[in-house]
Design an enzyme around this catalytic site. Sequence first.
Site, PDB file in Angstrom:
ATOM      1  N   LYS B 181     -96.149  47.457 -91.998  1.00 23.42           N
ATOM      2  CA  LYS B 181     -95.511  48.489 -91.186  1.00 23.42           C
ATOM      3  C   LYS B 181     -94.063  48.580 -91.676  1.00 23.42           C
ATOM      4  O   LYS B 181     -93.307  47.616 -91.556  1.00 23.42           O
ATOM      5  CB  LYS B 181     -95.591  48.079 -89.717  1.00 23.42           C
ATOM      6  CG  LYS B 181     -94.509  48.603 -88.792  1.00 23.42           C
ATOM      7  CD  LYS B 181     -94.638  50.052 -88.432  1.00 23.42           C
ATOM      8  CE  LYS B 181     -93.591  50.419 -87.373  1.00 23.42           C
ATOM      9  NZ  LYS B 181     -92.191  50.136 -87.820  1.00 23.42           N
ATOM     10  N   GLY B 238     -88.147  39.603 -86.474  1.00 22.89           N
ATOM     11  CA  GLY B 238     -87.400  40.626 -85.740  1.00 22.89           C
ATOM     12  C   GLY B 238     -86.924  40.111 -84.399  1.00 22.89           C
ATOM     13  O   GLY B 238     -86.725  38.907 -84.212  1.00 22.89           O
ATOM     14  N   SER B 239     -86.797  41.033 -83.469  1.00 18.88           N
ATOM     15  CA  SER B 239     -86.175  40.688 -82.189  1.00 18.88           C
ATOM     16  C   SER B 239     -87.161  40.001 -81.256  1.00 18.88           C
ATOM     17  O   SER B 239     -88.382  40.124 -81.392  1.00 18.88           O
ATOM     18  CB  SER B 239     -85.662  41.959 -81.515  1.00 18.88           C
ATOM     19  OG  SER B 239     -86.747  42.708 -81.015  1.00 18.88           O
ATOM     20  N   GLY B 242     -89.135  42.809 -79.141  1.00 19.80           N
ATOM     21  CA  GLY B 242     -90.159  43.491 -79.930  1.00 19.80           C
ATOM     22  C   GLY B 242     -91.268  42.548 -80.350  1.00 19.80           C
ATOM     23  O   GLY B 242     -92.455  42.894 -80.306  1.00 19.80           O
ATOM     24  N   GLY B 243     -90.885  41.354 -80.739  1.00 18.36           N
ATOM     25  CA  GLY B 243     -91.878  40.381 -81.187  1.00 18.36           C
ATOM     26  C   GLY B 243     -92.784  39.942 -80.053  1.00 18.36           C
ATOM     27  O   GLY B 243     -94.002  39.840 -80.212  1.00 18.36           O
ATOM     28  N   GLU B 262     -91.092  35.362 -86.066  1.00 16.23           N
ATOM     29  CA  GLU B 262     -89.833  34.620 -86.163  1.00 16.23           C
ATOM     30  C   GLU B 262     -88.834  35.462 -85.396  1.00 16.23           C
ATOM     31  O   GLU B 262     -88.524  36.578 -85.795  1.00 16.23           O
ATOM     32  CB  GLU B 262     -89.486  34.462 -87.637  1.00 16.23           C
ATOM     33  CG  GLU B 262     -88.364  33.501 -87.881  1.00 16.23           C
ATOM     34  CD  GLU B 262     -87.127  34.238 -88.300  1.00 16.23           C
ATOM     35  OE1 GLU B 262     -86.324  34.534 -87.377  1.00 16.23           O
ATOM     36  OE2 GLU B 262     -86.965  34.530 -89.490  1.00 16.23           O
ATOM     37  N   CYS B 299     -80.747  35.295 -89.472  1.00 17.47           N
ATOM     38  CA  CYS B 299     -81.522  34.580 -88.452  1.00 17.47           C
ATOM     39  C   CYS B 299     -80.923  33.203 -88.196  1.00 17.47           C
ATOM     40  O   CYS B 299     -81.053  32.665 -87.108  1.00 17.47           O
ATOM     41  CB  CYS B 299     -82.964  34.389 -88.909  1.00 17.47           C
ATOM     42  SG  CYS B 299     -83.734  35.892 -89.498  1.00 17.47           S
TER      43      CYS B 299
END
Lengths: 504, 504
Positions: B181, B238-239, B242-243, B262, B299
Amino acid sequence: MSYQPHGQHLIAGERIGTEATWHSSPASGPAHAFSTGTPALVAQACAAAERAFWTFGHATRAERAALLHAIADAIEARGAEITDIGTRESGLPAARLEGERGRTTGQLRLFAEHILKGDYLDRRFDAALPDRQPPRPELRMMQRPIGPVAVFGASNFPLAFSVAGGDTAAALAAGCPVVVKGHSAHPGTGEIVADAIAEAVAGQGMDPGIFSLVQGGRRDVGEALVQDPRIRAVGFTGSLAGGRALFDLCARRPDPIPFFGELGSVNPMLLLPSAMAARGEAIAQGWAGSLSMGAGQFCTNPGIAVVIDGPEAEAFSATASAALGAVGPQVMLTDGIADAYRKGRDRVRGSAGVREVLTSVCDLRNATPYLYEVSGDDWLANHELGEEVFGPLGMIVRARDADQMLEIARALEGQLTCTLHLDEGDTALARQLMPVLERKAGRLLANGFPTGVEVCDAMVHGGPYPASTNFGATSVGTLSIRRFLRPVCYQNLPEALLPADLLG
Amino acid sequence: MSYQPHGQHLIAGERIGTEATWHSSPASGPAHAFSTGTPALVAQACAAAERAFWTFGHATRAERAALLHAIADAIEARGAEITDIGTRESGLPAARLEGERGRTTGQLRLFAEHILKGDYLDRRFDAALPDRQPPRPELRMMQRPIGPVAVFGASNFPLAFSVAGGDTAAALAAGCPVVVKGHSAHPGTGEIVADAIAEAVAGQGMDPGIFSLVQGGRRDVGEALVQDPRIRAVGFTGSLAGGRALFDLCARRPDPIPFFGELGSVNPMLLLPSAMAARGEAIAQGWAGSLSMGAGQFCTNPGIAVVIDGPEAEAFSATASAALGAVGPQVMLTDGIADAYRKGRDRVRGSAGVREVLTSVCDLRNATPYLYEVSGDDWLANHELGEEVFGPLGMIVRARDADQMLEIARALEGQLTCTLHLDEGDTALARQLMPVLERKAGRLLANGFPTGVEVCDAMVHGGPYPASTNFGATSVGTLSIRRFLRPVCYQNLPEALLPADLLG
C-alpha cells in the site's frame, strides 16, 4: 490406593480454599468438591508470577533444567495416585495414563536437555567496525523469556497437555512463570500435578510464584487470566469456540498479547490410487484403529478419508465399516464432550448427500464409532462437512477423479495434519497435492496415521487457522519454546552488564 | 533531471490508472496527480500474489537471491531520479536519500546472502527408530514461506522502510509475494521503486504477481488489503493510532493473521551519576544532535533524558538547550506530521509541572527543537508525558535520586530502545536498571544514541507494545525474515516428495 482430592487452589506454593465450591463429574467413582476460582485469585497468582519473574527470568539454564528434572521426579513419585484419580476422572484406561505420564515427564526432561544445549538462544554477534563511516557499534542478540505465561490445558490429555504439559514445560524452560487455569474435566489429577510442581520449586529454593494453579468453576476465571496485565502470552488447547473467545480477549487488550491456541482439525487422509489398489483394505483397518483409539479424542484424529470412487472405494468402505463396527462403546472424557459428539453426528447425518455406512446406539457418556460417506460434489458444496466432530466419527469422501481430489484438497481449512497414502505409482499425483497440502497443515505424513504426536525437535503441532491461531508456531516439540521468547539486542554494553549467556 | 511521475498503480507488472485521482503534497516543487486506490485493485493485486505464490513459494534460494540482487541493481540504476523526486516529496536532503538508497539496496543484498546460507530454514531431523515401542517415524522440519504479505511503508524512510524496504526484502527473501500500500507522503518515489522491482521480476522470468503497488488516496484501500483472505501477514511501520486500527482488523478476520506493526517509542536515555559528572555536557551535545537530526523524525529518536537532579542536571540542561537552540528550522515530511508535532508540543507544555527550557517559532511545514523539563514526581504522575511526540522535542526528567530513576524505568511503556550513559562507577546502579529496561525495550544501548539502526544479524527493531505489536519479532535485520515463515513437518515422506532444501 484411592486418592482423595483436597480440592484447593495452589497459589504460589500455598493451598487456598474458597467458600464457593463446584463438583467434579468423574467417569467413575464419587464426585469431589473443588474450590471455585475467582478473578481475585487469578490476580493473586499473576502478581506472584510477576514477582517471581525477576529472579526466575534470570536463573541459569542449569538451574531451570534442574527444576524441570525435579518436577518430572515429583510427578513420577506420585504416579500411582495420578493414575488412580486420572482414570476415574477421565475414563481413560490406566495403561494410557501411565504412557501419558511417561510422555509428560519425558518432555520435561527433553526441555531440560534442550536449554542446556543453548541453540534455542539464537545468539548473534556483530563485531564493532570502528573505522567504518559511520562506525558500527558492537551488537549482540539473544532470546530472552517474555514474562508470566497463562496455560489452559486440554480435556483429552489430562497430563501431557495439562498442568505440567507441553505449554508449561516450554514456558518454564524459557524462564517464564506459569499460571494454569485448571480444566474442569480433571481437577483432581490437576491438583496432584500442581502439588508436584510446587514441591519441586520449593526443593530448588526458587520463588514459589513460578507456578500457580487456579481451579475453574466460573467462566470469568479464564477471562480474567488472559486479560491480566502481567500475563505476556497464553498457551491453550481446546475447542474452536472457546479458544476464539479467549483469542479475541487477548487481541482487544490495551496491550495485545499473543494467544497460542491449538483448536480444531479434521486431519484428512488422501488415499491415492496405486496405494488403494495394492493395500486399500489394510489402510482401512489401520484407519479404523487410529480413528477409534481413545474414543477418537485426539486433536490429530483422522476424521476424513478422501478416496477416488470405484470398486476399491467400495471395498475400503466395507472394511472400515466392519473394523469400526467391532469397536465397542468407549467412555468419553466428559458429559459435555459426549453430548457434543452426538450433536456433531446429527449435523453430519442430516447433511445433504450424506449416507450412513455404520450406525449404532450411543448414549450417556459413551461413544461408538460412526461411518458416513459423501460424494466429492456434495462435500465441496457443504463447507460444514469439513468441520471437526470430536470423537470416533469417520467420513469417506468419494472424489470423482484425481482432479476432484485436488479440488477437495484446495477446499480444506487449516489442519494440524494431512496424510497421503501412496505407492510409487502415485508420485505424479502426490507431487500435485504436496504444495496444496503444505499450505493447509503443519505436518504432512505419508503412509501412516497422524495420531501419535512425537515430542522431538522436528515436530510441528500447529497449522493454519483454525488448526491453530498462530501458524508460525508449534505447541509440541522443542521448537514450541520459541512462543515464550523475545529477541533482545545489546549494543555496546560493558561485559559487566551483559547476560551470562552472551559471555559464555 | 526532473522526474515526472506517471501516477499509476503497478499491479502484477502492469501500470493501471484510475479515473479518480488525488494530488501529492510535496515539500517543494509541483504537486502531481496519482490514481486513487480502490478495494477492487487491492483484490486484483492479491489474486495475482496468490497465483504467483504457487511458483515463487517454491523458487530456489538461488533464484530468490538473484531477484533481490536484480531489484537492488534496478534501484541503483534509477538513483538520480529517485533522489530527485524523493527530495521534493519528503523535504529530506539529497545526501540523506542517497545514504538511504544505499541502505535499501544493501539490505536487499544482505537478505540474498542470508538465504543462501540457509540457517534461517532451521532444518531439523529426527531419525526413524523402527525398533522402539511404539516405533518412531522419520521426521524432518523446515521453515516455509507463509504466502502473500501486505506491506505498509513509513513516511520517514521513503526508501528503506517503504516500497522496497525491509519488510518487502524480508518477505521476498522468504518466498512470499508482496502487495504494497503506497504511502501518500512519497507516491512518486514509491512508483519509481515499484517500477524497478517490476523490471527485476520480469528480468528474472518470474510471475509478475510477486509484486504490486496500490497507491492510496482512500482509507478503505488499507482496510481492504489487511482483510483480503489471500493475505497471510502484514508488515507495518507508522503511527500508533493507524497501526492499532489495522491490527484490530487483522485480529477480527474470520482467520486472524499476524500484524507486525512498529508503532510508537520515546526511546528514553538514562544518565547515570558518574557519567554525568565526568562528561554530562558532551552527552548533552550528542543528545541534541541525535534528537534534532532529520528533524527528529526517527522511530528511535531519543525523546526523554532521565537525570538525577542537581548541579550536573542544571549544566546538562543548559548545554542541551544551547545546542538545540543553534539548530535552525527543518522541513518536516508532511503537513500532517508538522501539525501533529505542534499539537504534541502544546500537549506537553500544557502539562502540570512542565517547564519550557527552549522555545521558538515553529510554523508551516517546519520544525524547530523544543526542550522541556519536568520533575520525576510530575512525570510519574502524568502517564501522557511518556507518549511519543514525533519530531525534535526533548524532555529532561529530573529524578530525585537513583531510586526514583528506577521507579521511572519501571513506569516506562514498551520501547524500541533504552539507552544507558554510564561509567565504571555506575555499574551497581546499572545492574539494578538492566533487568527493568530489558523488559521495556527490544534494544539496550550503552554510551551511544539509538538513532542509526544497523541492518545486521543481531539487530532488534521491535519491543513490547506499543513499540511493536509483536514483541517476539524485529522489523530490521536478518531475524526479521522469521515473521514470514512457518514451520512444516514432513513425516515419513519419500524423497521424491520432499522439498529440495531438506535433501541438500
